[in-house]
Design a protein around this motif. Structure first.
Motif, PDB file in Angstrom:
ATOM      1  N   GLU A  58       1.603   6.308  -7.054  1.00 47.54           N
ATOM      2  CA  GLU A  58       0.321   7.388  -7.484  1.00 47.54           C
ATOM      3  C   GLU A  58       0.770   8.858  -7.598  1.00 47.54           C
ATOM      4  O   GLU A  58       0.299   9.719  -8.248  1.00 47.54           O
ATOM      5  N   LEU A  59       1.723   8.985  -6.601  1.00 48.50           N
ATOM      6  CA  LEU A  59       2.035  10.659  -6.454  1.00 48.50           C
ATOM      7  C   LEU A  59       3.389  10.772  -7.090  1.00 48.50           C
ATOM      8  O   LEU A  59       3.956  11.907  -7.166  1.00 48.50           O
ATOM      9  N   ASN A  60       3.754   9.757  -7.796  1.00 50.11           N
ATOM     10  CA  ASN A  60       5.061   9.896  -8.615  1.00 50.11           C
ATOM     11  C   ASN A  60       6.363  10.285  -7.781  1.00 50.11           C
ATOM     12  O   ASN A  60       6.960  11.141  -8.004  1.00 50.11           O
ATOM     13  N   ILE A  61       6.271   9.651  -6.599  1.00 48.46           N
ATOM     14  CA  ILE A  61       7.389   9.769  -5.631  1.00 48.46           C
ATOM     15  C   ILE A  61       8.541   8.945  -5.739  1.00 48.46           C
ATOM     16  O   ILE A  61       8.175   7.541  -5.516  1.00 48.46           O
ATOM     17  N   PRO A  62       9.626   8.993  -6.091  1.00 50.37           N
ATOM     18  CA  PRO A  62      10.589   8.131  -6.460  1.00 50.37           C
ATOM     19  C   PRO A  62      11.286   7.733  -4.925  1.00 50.37           C
ATOM     20  O   PRO A  62      11.127   8.638  -3.983  1.00 50.37           O
ATOM     21  N   PHE A  63      11.635   6.527  -4.809  1.00 55.16           N
ATOM     22  CA  PHE A  63      12.261   6.053  -3.612  1.00 55.16           C
ATOM     23  C   PHE A  63      13.485   4.992  -3.660  1.00 55.16           C
ATOM     24  O   PHE A  63      13.414   4.454  -4.810  1.00 55.16           O
ATOM     25  N   SER A  64      14.185   4.792  -2.964  1.00 51.79           N
ATOM     26  CA  SER A  64      15.360   3.997  -2.865  1.00 51.79           C
ATOM     27  C   SER A  64      14.894   2.802  -1.570  1.00 51.79           C
ATOM     28  O   SER A  64      14.781   3.327  -0.725  1.00 51.79           O
ATOM     29  N   PHE A  69       6.540  15.993   2.425  1.00 52.21           N
ATOM     30  CA  PHE A  69       5.618  16.622   2.956  1.00 52.21           C
ATOM     31  C   PHE A  69       4.331  16.569   1.793  1.00 52.21           C
ATOM     32  O   PHE A  69       3.121  16.850   2.081  1.00 52.21           O
ATOM     33  N   ARG A  70       4.753  16.345   0.664  1.00 49.13           N
ATOM     34  CA  ARG A  70       3.628  15.912  -0.593  1.00 49.13           C
ATOM     35  C   ARG A  70       2.803  14.849  -0.106  1.00 49.13           C
ATOM     36  O   ARG A  70       1.565  14.884  -0.029  1.00 49.13           O
ATOM     37  N   PHE A  71       3.428  13.602   0.720  1.00 51.04           N
ATOM     38  CA  PHE A  71       2.619  12.677   1.072  1.00 51.04           C
ATOM     39  C   PHE A  71       1.947  13.041   2.153  1.00 51.04           C
ATOM     40  O   PHE A  71       0.666  12.670   2.032  1.00 51.04           O
ATOM     41  N   ILE A  72       2.331  13.737   3.222  1.00 49.68           N
ATOM     42  CA  ILE A  72       1.501  14.129   4.263  1.00 49.68           C
ATOM     43  C   ILE A  72       0.366  14.833   3.667  1.00 49.68           C
ATOM     44  O   ILE A  72      -0.969  14.609   4.384  1.00 49.68           O
ATOM     45  N   GLU A  73       0.503  15.956   2.818  1.00 48.35           N
ATOM     46  CA  GLU A  73      -0.444  16.798   2.226  1.00 48.35           C
ATOM     47  C   GLU A  73      -1.557  15.772   1.817  1.00 48.35           C
ATOM     48  O   GLU A  73      -2.863  15.863   1.982  1.00 48.35           O
ATOM     49  N   GLU A  81       1.083  -1.339  -0.003  1.00 51.05           N
ATOM     50  CA  GLU A  81       0.107  -0.033   0.001  1.00 51.05           C
ATOM     51  C   GLU A  81       0.732   1.104  -0.078  1.00 51.05           C
ATOM     52  O   GLU A  81       0.638   2.279  -0.604  1.00 51.05           O
ATOM     53  N   VAL A  82       1.948   1.116   0.631  1.00 42.18           N
ATOM     54  CA  VAL A  82       2.850   2.450   0.846  1.00 42.18           C
ATOM     55  C   VAL A  82       3.258   2.476  -0.806  1.00 42.18           C
ATOM     56  O   VAL A  82       3.339   3.650  -1.290  1.00 42.18           O
ATOM     57  N   TYR A  83       4.080   1.706  -1.364  1.00 44.45           N
ATOM     58  CA  TYR A  83       4.543   1.843  -2.665  1.00 44.45           C
ATOM     59  C   TYR A  83       3.523   2.304  -3.736  1.00 44.45           C
ATOM     60  O   TYR A  83       3.626   2.838  -4.677  1.00 44.45           O
ATOM     61  N   LYS A  84       2.165   1.561  -3.490  1.00 46.94           N
ATOM     62  CA  LYS A  84       1.113   2.170  -4.453  1.00 46.94           C
ATOM     63  C   LYS A  84       0.815   3.607  -4.085  1.00 46.94           C
ATOM     64  O   LYS A  84       0.885   4.343  -5.351  1.00 46.94           O
ATOM     65  N   VAL A  85       0.580   4.152  -2.951  1.00 49.80           N
ATOM     66  CA  VAL A  85       0.632   5.596  -2.899  1.00 49.80           C
ATOM     67  C   VAL A  85       1.841   6.477  -3.593  1.00 49.80           C
ATOM     68  O   VAL A  85       1.569   7.466  -4.138  1.00 49.80           O
ATOM     69  N   LEU A  86       2.816   5.861  -3.202  1.00 49.18           N
ATOM     70  CA  LEU A  86       4.214   6.614  -3.745  1.00 49.18           C
ATOM     71  C   LEU A  86       4.142   6.785  -5.128  1.00 49.18           C
ATOM     72  O   LEU A  86       4.415   7.613  -5.687  1.00 49.18           O
TER      73      LEU A  86
END
Length: 165
Positions: A15-21, A149-153, A8-13
């Motif tokens: 959706e928001l086009n948030i890259p992560f390592s 901050f984008r995620f929190i918003e 679920e975390v990766y799904k939301v990231l």
């Protein structure tokens, strides 16, 4: 191997086009243990704490530098409370569906009422990246502070930025 609770975390990231390592590691409970498992991640290690007021009517997800202690008596007035303390494990499960050692900003996915206030130490603003557990303590992911901050918003929880003592 990605665990079910992380998906679920990766799904939301995504959706928001948030890259992560992402780095997998042995289970960790403390910030000190997690620091040893950071691998190639260079972001500031976060400390995420779940606190409540004395009446247990308001809850706070505190995000701060993982290498900095929280001075709880000095913190309380920053959020307009006379006294805050750590919320019980039962409340942690009820509000964030997490266990101790797994608390992070990504637990907000499980706070459907959006009633947990997110309190971020402004010291974090000085850094480019930050690390969190993705709702499981056998992995750590790194995202940009701006994306945090984008995620929190996106989650819709109240946000309080304060300078911690």
């Amino acid at each position: 191997m990605i665990q079910e609770v992380e998906k679920e975390v990766y799904k939301v990231l995504d959706e928001l086009n948030i890259p992560f390592s992402r780095t997998e590691h042995e289970p960790t409970i403390t910030c000190e243990e997690a620091d040893k498992c950071m691998g190639h991640l260079t972001g500031i290690p976060s400390k995420s704490l779940f606190l409540t007021n004395k009446k247990k009517t308001d809850f706070y997800l505190v995000i701060m530098n993982g290498n900095k202690p929280l001075k709880i008596k000095e913190f309380s007035p920053l959020v307009g409370e006379k006294h805050v303390s750590f919320a019980s494990e039962e409340k942690l499960v009820e509000y964030l569906n997490l266990k101790p050692g797994m608390v992070s900003v990504f637990g907000l996915i499980n706070n459907k009422e959006h009633d947990i206030k997110v309190v971020v130490d402004t010291e974090i603003l000085e850094r480019e990246k930050i690390t969190f557990h993705p709702n499981i303590n056998t992995a750590t992911i790194e995202i940009s502070v701006d994306d945090m901050f984008r995620f929190i918003e996106y989650m819709g929880n109240p946000l309080i930025k304060v300078q911690f003592p």
